[in-house]
Enzyme design. Structure first.
Site, mmCIF file in Angstrom:
data_model
loop_
_atom_site.group_PDB
_atom_site.id
_atom_site.type_symbol
_atom_site.label_atom_id
_atom_site.label_comp_id
_atom_site.label_asym_id
_atom_site.label_seq_id
_atom_site.Cartn_x
_atom_site.Cartn_y
_atom_site.Cartn_z
ATOM 1 N N LYS A 89 53.885 87.082 -61.307
ATOM 2 C CA LYS A 89 53.196 87.875 -60.965
ATOM 3 C C LYS A 89 51.803 88.587 -62.038
ATOM 4 O O LYS A 89 51.513 88.820 -62.817
ATOM 5 C CB LYS A 89 53.629 88.764 -59.904
ATOM 6 C CG LYS A 89 52.536 89.503 -59.152
ATOM 7 C CD LYS A 89 53.271 90.799 -58.060
ATOM 8 C CE LYS A 89 52.285 91.251 -57.049
ATOM 9 N NZ LYS A 89 53.014 92.651 -56.145
ATOM 10 N N SER A 164 52.565 91.750 -51.258
ATOM 11 C CA SER A 164 51.735 91.503 -51.882
ATOM 12 C C SER A 164 52.244 90.480 -53.628
ATOM 13 O O SER A 164 51.418 89.244 -53.776
ATOM 14 C CB SER A 164 50.579 92.384 -53.137
ATOM 15 O OG SER A 164 51.726 93.208 -53.427
ATOM 16 N N SER A 188 56.198 95.095 -51.331
ATOM 17 C CA SER A 188 55.753 93.952 -51.871
ATOM 18 C C SER A 188 56.301 92.854 -52.839
ATOM 19 O O SER A 188 56.131 91.581 -53.109
ATOM 20 C CB SER A 188 54.703 94.115 -52.911
ATOM 21 O OG SER A 188 53.263 94.759 -52.340
#
Lengths: 504, 95
Positions: A89, A164, A188
């Site tokens: 990420k 996210s 997330s």
């Protein structure tokens, strides 16, 4: 052999680990296959902000040397992740690779150091394929808050992948990586894992070092893995967990050996599963409730004993979270001032009064941050401001105590808690983009675990009539990862939802 | 609880965010809605509840006081929007 024809991308992490170890495939071949897979599939999914082919092949060559040394006896042990390509990420720093955090303000930022989790993965011989899309500074539940583009759900490209960590979840679901790292501040990792039909773990607060994770809300943030199976995710977790002198909140605790096992017993005799009544709410998709209740029945068939529990302050978790997380964010994001790194927008640029440095701060931040980040900075600033601190921030911290107390009480009665990850399956791109409160509701079942500091896992437990994956959440007490992994792996072994691929 | 435009401007100034008029109007509406929502916390009596700032037991972490290498200056300045003579450069703050 043409990469997509090799079918290597369809293998699980465990399978390719075995192929590498047995010499049936080299890490370079595997990495080339995955880079080709990304090239073929990612234009439709857009999981990656940055793909790093040169770096990946460097890592792969090094892993092949590591494997050769292990084979000829120069080194005694080979880490099961050696040579395995993963995705990261874009809020986690890899030295020299752009770390945008999905924000214009860091568009050109190249970190001078790597996160501790990255150092650990590289020491194990992992191959880094690239950096995945995220809502700006991990603030969002759909990747629609990314400053660059929205990632598509591999099960239906008109829908969001969740967020996210939506880029990481979509990359794993679309077989562009055998696993990935995400970060979870209010759901997330678990929510996008659920929406994309993969496994995601939010470790207990303090399990994994946050050094090199770009800070959002420091009392809530944890890095964790996403992968296609429970065992694959557990293996990544076992590799990144542990004490770090650079993060004093990363606890010095022994790793349960289950992290390094790929198989778990399916006998759940004596296990007490709590089903919290507050997690089945009006307005949630009925297919989600049915799938989760069916999953509990499967656990009962394996010997577990299920009972209803109550977490009475659940409805307050969302307002508590939306005060505490923005308050911490407003302090953490004060560092983006256009002085040491990141975007700088000059004082004169916007035609406002010119106060030199002060206008540079205002303009840099006004231009560099997107709407959701500004909104949260504003809420957090307000909640911390003179005259409102007691009414908002302090009160939220007190109610956080009550929420944590709910879990402490529940875990005296049961070993794990089983519930939905999120009230609905993947929603349409744009459906909730204009209504922040409605978007926040998709985290209603995940953010209590962050507030309480406990661990949680999301794993596939079915599909709705539209063919979209449904996730089951298992929560365990702080540092009770072994417990939830064992239950998750048992459930996975007898159901097999995770084996169904999306149509990409 | 409805925020006024001047309250929105005050918060933006505390946070050092330049906002357009359209943003101010939108944030006024959205922040007011969020504050209305979080007001449900007032239903609870929290007078006797201690706050939780962190879930971990508070402890002091010590380490040996040893000199270790730090980042080279060039590496830290590499991301600077403006640098001069080994330092970050900003507009003058003193006349």
């Amino acid at each position: 052999m043409a990469a997509n024809e090799s079918g290597l991308h369809n293998r699980t992490l465990r399978q390719v680990s075995g192929l590498l170890r047995d010499g049936q495939v080299s890490s370079v071949e595997l990495t080339e296959a995955m880079l080709a897979r990304i090239e073929a599939v990612d234009p439709a999914i857009r999981a990656f902000i940055t793909v790093t082919p040169d770096l990946a092949l460097d890592h792969a060559r090094r892993a092949d040397e590591m494997i050769a040394h292990w084979r000829n006896g120069t080194i005694d042990t080979l880490h099961p992740l050696a040579g395995v390509p993963l995705a990261i990420k874009d809020v986690i720093l890899v030295e020299g690779v752009p770390a945008t955090c999905g924000s214009r303000i860091l568009e050109n930022f190249r970190p001078p150091f790597s996160a501790t989790v990255i150092e650990k993965l590289l020491a194990a011989g992992v191959v880094i394929l690239g950096k995945t899309n995220t809502d700006e500074f991990a603030m969002g539940s759909s990747t629609e808050n990314s400053a660059f583009f929205t990632t598509r759900n591999p099960w239906d490209t008109t829908r969001v992948p969740g967020g996210s960590s939506g880029g990481s979840a979509a990359a794993v679901a679309a077989r562009m990586a055998f696993g990935a790292l995400g970060s979870d501040t209010g759901g997330s990792i678990r929510q996008p894992a659920s929406l994309c039909g993969v496994v995601g773990i939010k470790p207990s607060y303090g399990r994994v070092s946050r050094y090199g994770l770009v800070a959002f809300a420091s009392s809530l943030d944890q890095i964790g893995p996403l992968a296609r199976t429970v065992g694959d995710a557990a293996l990544i977790l076992g590799t990144i967990a542990g004490h770090d002198p650079k993060d004093s909140t990363a606890m010095r605790l022994a790793m349960p050996d289950c992290y390094h096992r790929f198989e778990y017993a399916t006998d759940l005799k004596g296990l007490r599963v709590g089903v919290p009544k507050e997690y089945f709410i009006e307005g949630m998709q009925s297919e989600v409730e049915t799938a989760v209740r069916d999953a509990v029945k499967v656990m009962e068939s394996l010997g577990a004993e299920a009972r209803e529990v109550s977490l009475p302050h659940t409805e307050y978790a969302l307002p508590v979270y939306y005060l505490i997380a923005p308050a911490e964010a407003s302090a953490n994001l004060a560092r983006y001032d256009g002085v040491r790194y990141g975007l700088r927008v000059g004082g004169e640029g916007l035609g406002v009064r010119d106060e030199g440095l002060w206008d540079e701060y205002r303009n840099t931040r006004g231009v560099g941050f997107g709407a959701e980040v500004k909104r949260r900075i504003m809420i957090g600033t307000y909640a911390l401001s003179s005259g409102y601190y007691d009414a908002y921030y302090l009160r939220a911290q007190k109610v956080r105590t009550l929420i944590k107390g709910d879990f402490d009480a529940a875990f005296k009665e049961v070993d794990v808690i089983a519930c939905p990850v999120t009230p609905t399956t993947a929603f349409k791109i744009g459906e909730k983009a204009d209504n922040p409160l409605e978007m926040y509701l998709s985290d209603v079942f995940t953010l209590p675990a962050n507030l309480a500091g406990i661990c949680g896992i999301s794993l596939p437990c079915g599909f709705d009539t539209a063919g979209l994956p449904i996730g089951l959440q298992l929560m365990g007490p702080a540092f009770g990862e072994e417990r939830i992994l064992k239950v998750a792996a048992a459930y996975e072994a007898v159901t097999g939802w995770h084996t169904r691929p999306p149509g990409v | 609880m409805a925020l006024t435009l001047s309250e929105v401007e005050h918060i933006a100034e505390l946070a050092k965010l330049s906002l357009s008029d359209e943003e101010k109007a939108r944030f006024r509406e959205q922040l007011s809605a969020i504050l209305d929502y979080v007001a449900m916390l007032n239903r609870l009596d929290t007078s006797a509840i201690p706050p939780t700032a962190t879930v971990l037991p508070l402890r002091t972490v010590l380490r040996p006081d040893e000199v270790t290498p730090s980042f080279p200056r060039e590496k830290l300045l590499a991301n600077a929007p403006d640098a001069n003579a080994g330092m970050f450069q900003v507009p003058p703050v003193l006349e």
